[in-house]
Design an enzyme around this catalytic site. Structure first.
Site, PDB file in Angstrom:
ATOM      1  CG  ASP A   1      -2.147   0.826   1.068  1.00 54.66           C
ATOM      2  OD1 ASP A   1      -3.214   0.241   0.834  1.00 54.66           O
ATOM      3  OD2 ASP A   1      -2.053   2.066   1.147  1.00 54.66           O
TER       4      ASP A   1
ATOM      5  CB  ALA B   1     -18.263  -2.495  -1.208  1.00 59.94           C
TER       6      ALA B   1
ATOM      7  CE1 TYR C   1     -13.434   1.481 -10.017  1.00 60.48           C
ATOM      8  CE2 TYR C   1     -15.661   0.698 -10.428  1.00 60.48           C
ATOM      9  CZ  TYR C   1     -14.487   0.645  -9.710  1.00 60.48           C
ATOM     10  OH  TYR C   1     -14.357  -0.258  -8.673  1.00 60.48           O
TER      11      TYR C   1
ATOM     12  CE  LYS D   1     -11.965  -2.122 -10.312  1.00 58.39           C
ATOM     13  NZ  LYS D   1     -10.886  -2.850  -9.577  1.00 58.39           N
TER      14      LYS D   1
ATOM     15  CB  THR E   1     -15.257   0.907   0.709  1.00 61.33           C
ATOM     16  OG1 THR E   1     -15.648   1.652  -0.468  1.00 61.33           O
ATOM     17  CG2 THR E   1     -15.482  -0.581   0.476  1.00 61.33           C
TER      18      THR E   1
ATOM     19  CG  ASN F   1      -8.337  -4.919  -3.181  1.00 59.18           C
ATOM     20  OD1 ASN F   1      -9.540  -5.044  -3.405  1.00 59.18           O
ATOM     21  ND2 ASN F   1      -7.867  -3.947  -2.412  1.00 59.18           N
TER      22      ASN F   1
END
Length: 262
Positions: free
Chosen positions: A48, A189, A156, A160, A191, A91
């Site tokens: 990260d 989600a 986006y 994906k 998040t 991810n």
């Protein structure tokens, strides 16, 4: 800093002794995935930009998946520390809003570089080490946006969609190597990224209600639900699960309920 709430749990032992890498593991879906893999028995490295946000027993490693040198160095650091690599969860990614006219070429290149090429960089760097594992698995994070025509998500969705196609191509190439390759495709989600989108909306409560009602279950996907799906896909016991893109979206992709049907 140690996360005292994160403990191993009784399991079948299939994850014991495995080493996993999760990109974007410091927050959001990545954090939930990393924690679930740890609970099942893996040693988990979170790659990260903000490794200082990763709490032990998870291990933070600085990595910018937008740069090949950074990815190569991060994977090398993991292998130097753990002496093996068994599971890679590609991810990490960034969001993008707007229709086809909303983003210029520079923004298209920035998002595709992170979301698509960044995932490819991660797997490319890890592959020599995965070849040495008898439990090797790769899991990409795709999205419902790869399948459904969501509004204001052109860039986006393209990124994906590329991840879903990449998953199948890499799965085919890795068959002779004994490396399984799958993807998870979450719906919207709950998040921090979605939270920031809601905060920026003119009416955050109405926007959240709209996102919730879009999914047949009437609620946002929870990060732990995505983590459970990834853990299944990556599990050494899921030997016949290969080339699968697993939707975790409350039925948004496949179900067509009548209006107001629970």
């Amino acid at each position: 800093m140690t996360d005292s709430t994160l403990t191993r749990r009784a399991d079948d032992g299939s994850y014991d002794g495995t080493v996993a890498v999760v990109t974007g593991g410091a927050s959001g879906l990545g954090k939930a995935i990393a924690e679930e893999l740890y609970r099942r028995g893996s040693t988990v490295y979170c790659l990260d930009l903000t490794p200082e946000q990763v709490s032990a027993p998870l291990i933070g490693v600085h990595c910018n998946i937008g740069e090949t040198a950074s990815v190569t160095a991060a994977i090398a650091e993991v292998v130097a520390s753990a002496h093996q690599l068994d599971i890679v969860v590609a991810n990490a990614g960034i969001g993008a809003q707007g229709d086809i006219e909303a983003n210029d070429d520079d923004e298209w290149m920035r998002v595709l570089n992170i979301n698509v090429i960044g995932s490819a960089r991660t797997v490319r760097a890890a592959l020599p080490h995965l070849r040495e594992s008898s439990k090797a698995a790769i899991v990409f994070t795709s999205s419902i946006a790869a399948w459904a025509g969501l509004p204001q998500r052109a860039l986006y969705s393209a990124s994906k969609g590329a991840i879903s196609a990449l998953t199948l191509a890499v799965a085919t190439d890795c068959l002779p190597l004994g490396i399984r390759v799958n993807a998870v495709a979450p719906g919207t989600a709950d998040t921090p990224w979605v939270g920031r989108l809601l905060d920026s909306a003119a009416d955050p409560a109405a926007e959240r209600a709209a996102l919730e009602s879009r999914q047949p279950t009437g609620r946002l996907v929870q990060p732990n639900e995505v983590a459970e799906a990834v853990a299944y896909l990556a599990s050494p016991t899921s030997r016949s699960t290969n080339g699968v893109i697993l939707a975790v979206d409350g039925g948004l992709y496949s179900l067509r309920p009548r209006p107001n049907q629970g």
